[in-house]
Design an enzyme around this catalytic site. Structure first.
Site, PDB file in Angstrom:
ATOM      1  N   PRO A   1     -14.232  30.293 -21.314  1.00  0.00           N
ATOM      2  CA  PRO A   1     -15.394  29.414 -21.226  1.00  0.00           C
ATOM      3  C   PRO A   1     -16.735  30.124 -21.398  1.00  0.00           C
ATOM      4  CG  PRO A   1     -14.370  29.716 -19.077  1.00  0.00           C
ATOM      5  CD  PRO A   1     -13.427  30.281 -20.086  1.00  0.00           C
ATOM      6  N   ASN A   2     -17.591  29.444 -22.118  1.00  0.00           N
ATOM      7  CA  ASN A   2     -18.996  29.851 -22.356  1.00  0.00           C
ATOM      8  C   ASN A   2     -19.136  31.019 -23.322  1.00  0.00           C
ATOM      9  OD1 ASN A   2     -20.189  27.895 -20.542  1.00  0.00           O
ATOM     10  ND2 ASN A   2     -19.257  29.086 -18.907  1.00  0.00           N
TER      11      ASN A   2
ATOM     12  N   ARG B   1     -26.448  33.023 -25.026  1.00  0.00           N
ATOM     13  CA  ARG B   1     -26.185  32.942 -23.572  1.00  0.00           C
ATOM     14  C   ARG B   1     -26.640  34.233 -22.891  1.00  0.00           C
ATOM     15  NH1 ARG B   1     -20.248  33.737 -20.770  1.00  0.00           N
ATOM     16  NH2 ARG B   1     -20.962  33.405 -18.640  1.00  0.00           N
TER      17      ARG B   1
ATOM     18  N   TYR C   1     -25.242  39.609 -22.140  1.00  0.00           N
ATOM     19  CA  TYR C   1     -24.146  39.518 -23.123  1.00  0.00           C
ATOM     20  C   TYR C   1     -24.555  39.910 -24.540  1.00  0.00           C
ATOM     21  CZ  TYR C   1     -21.917  37.087 -19.255  1.00  0.00           C
ATOM     22  OH  TYR C   1     -21.387  36.784 -18.022  1.00  0.00           O
TER      23      TYR C   1
ATOM     24  N   ASN D   1     -10.544  37.696 -22.911  1.00  0.00           N
ATOM     25  CA  ASN D   1     -11.696  37.580 -22.020  1.00  0.00           C
ATOM     26  C   ASN D   1     -11.680  36.153 -21.493  1.00  0.00           C
ATOM     27  OD1 ASN D   1     -14.084  37.467 -20.663  1.00  0.00           O
ATOM     28  ND2 ASN D   1     -15.343  38.345 -22.295  1.00  0.00           N
TER      29      ASN D   1
ATOM     30  N   ALA E   1     -15.159  33.202 -16.665  1.00  0.00           N
ATOM     31  CA  ALA E   1     -15.138  32.947 -15.215  1.00  0.00           C
ATOM     32  C   ALA E   1     -13.746  32.602 -14.696  1.00  0.00           C
ATOM     33  CB  ALA E   1     -16.122  31.835 -14.876  1.00  0.00           C
TER      34      ALA E   1
ATOM     35  N   GLU F   1      -7.134  42.788 -20.566  1.00  0.00           N
ATOM     36  CA  GLU F   1      -8.258  41.996 -20.043  1.00  0.00           C
ATOM     37  C   GLU F   1      -9.557  42.702 -20.436  1.00  0.00           C
ATOM     38  OE1 GLU F   1      -8.019  41.363 -15.792  1.00  0.00           O
ATOM     39  OE2 GLU F   1     -10.192  41.124 -15.637  1.00  0.00           O
TER      40      GLU F   1
ATOM     41  N   HIS G   1     -13.996  42.483 -20.530  1.00  0.00           N
ATOM     42  CA  HIS G   1     -15.256  41.847 -20.148  1.00  0.00           C
ATOM     43  C   HIS G   1     -16.384  42.549 -20.873  1.00  0.00           C
ATOM     44  CE1 HIS G   1     -13.223  39.537 -17.132  1.00  0.00           C
ATOM     45  NE2 HIS G   1     -12.588  40.643 -16.777  1.00  0.00           N
TER      46      HIS G   1
ATOM     47  N   ARG H   1     -22.038  43.435 -10.808  1.00  0.00           N
ATOM     48  CA  ARG H   1     -22.641  42.109 -10.695  1.00  0.00           C
ATOM     49  C   ARG H   1     -22.265  41.463  -9.348  1.00  0.00           C
ATOM     50  NH1 ARG H   1     -21.531  38.948 -16.093  1.00  0.00           N
ATOM     51  NH2 ARG H   1     -23.156  37.618 -15.160  1.00  0.00           N
TER      52      ARG H   1
HETATM   53  C1  DQA Z   1     -17.351  37.944 -18.482  1.00  0.00           C
HETATM   54  C2  DQA Z   1     -17.675  38.184 -17.007  1.00  0.00           C
HETATM   55  C3  DQA Z   1     -17.370  36.938 -16.178  1.00  0.00           C
HETATM   56  O1  DQA Z   1     -17.674  37.172 -14.813  1.00  0.00           O
HETATM   57  C4  DQA Z   1     -18.213  35.778 -16.666  1.00  0.00           C
HETATM   58  O2  DQA Z   1     -17.899  34.613 -15.958  1.00  0.00           O
HETATM   59  C5  DQA Z   1     -18.067  35.547 -18.138  1.00  0.00           C
HETATM   60  C6  DQA Z   1     -18.065  36.715 -19.022  1.00  0.00           C
HETATM   61  C7  DQA Z   1     -17.771  39.135 -19.360  1.00  0.00           C
HETATM   62  O3  DQA Z   1     -17.317  39.190 -20.502  1.00  0.00           O
HETATM   63  O4  DQA Z   1     -18.567  39.986 -18.934  1.00  0.00           O
HETATM   64  O5  DQA Z   1     -18.052  34.436 -18.618  1.00  0.00           O
HETATM   65  O6  DQA Z   1     -15.959  37.786 -18.606  1.00  0.00           O
END
Ligand code: DQA
Length: 140
Positions: free
Chosen positions: A9-10, A17, A22, A69, A72, A93, A95, A102
């Site tokens: 998501p997102n 964003r 990011y 990735n 959240a 995994e 990020h 954070r």
């Molecule tokens: C994320 C880190 C997560 O905590 C966050 O909710 C994201 C992006 C990252 O790529 O740094 O959506 O996965």
């Protein structure tokens, strides 16, 4: 060799964003670069904002490796953790941000115990590092 990148998501909003966290690049631009650099790898990209769609995709994936990735959902989803535990394709995994720098709710991942490894904090280059791991591992 087929490697699938799955973004949650997102992450469709990369580039606009929270660019201070990011970055300014869209994922579409970034993956084009990765594809050009690795023409012999079949690099497949999938993004969804929906938990169940991510689970369906993990279950159906026939790639040699998955770079995930989950956004959240990393911090909330036992269902995605169960999917990773169930499939035989190895998952890394990733990020973009260093989640441990954070908010504390980002420090826990339900997914990590079922993943081959975790890469975080290198911006979009986190995906390249995961890809390099698969390239080395799978060519052995
Ligand atoms: C994320 C880190 C997560 O905590 C966050 O909710 C994201 C992006 C990252 O790529 O740094 O959506 O996965």
């Amino acid at each position: 060799m087929q490697i699938e990148i799955i973004n949650g998501p997102n992450l469709n909003l990369l580039g606009t964003r929270q660019p201070e966290i990011y970055g300014h690049h869209t994922f579409e631009d970034y993956i084009l670069r990765l594809k050009n650099e690795h023409p012999l790898i079949n690099l497949v990209y999938y993004q969804s904002n929906i938990e169940g769609e991510l689970i369906d995709r993990l279950q159906q994936c026939e790639a040699n490796g998955i770079i995930l990735n989950a956004g959240a959902y990393t911090h909330t989803s036992i269902a995605i953790a169960d999917a990773i535990a169930t499939i035989s394709v190895p998952v890394i995994e990733v990020h973009i941000s260093n989640v441990w720098k954070r908010e504390s709710f980002r420090h826990h991942s339900f997914l990590s115990p079922y993943c081959a490894g975790v890469i975080a904090g290198f911006g979009l280059e986190s995906y390249r590092l995961a890809l390099l791991y698969f390239l080395q591992k799978l060519s052995q």
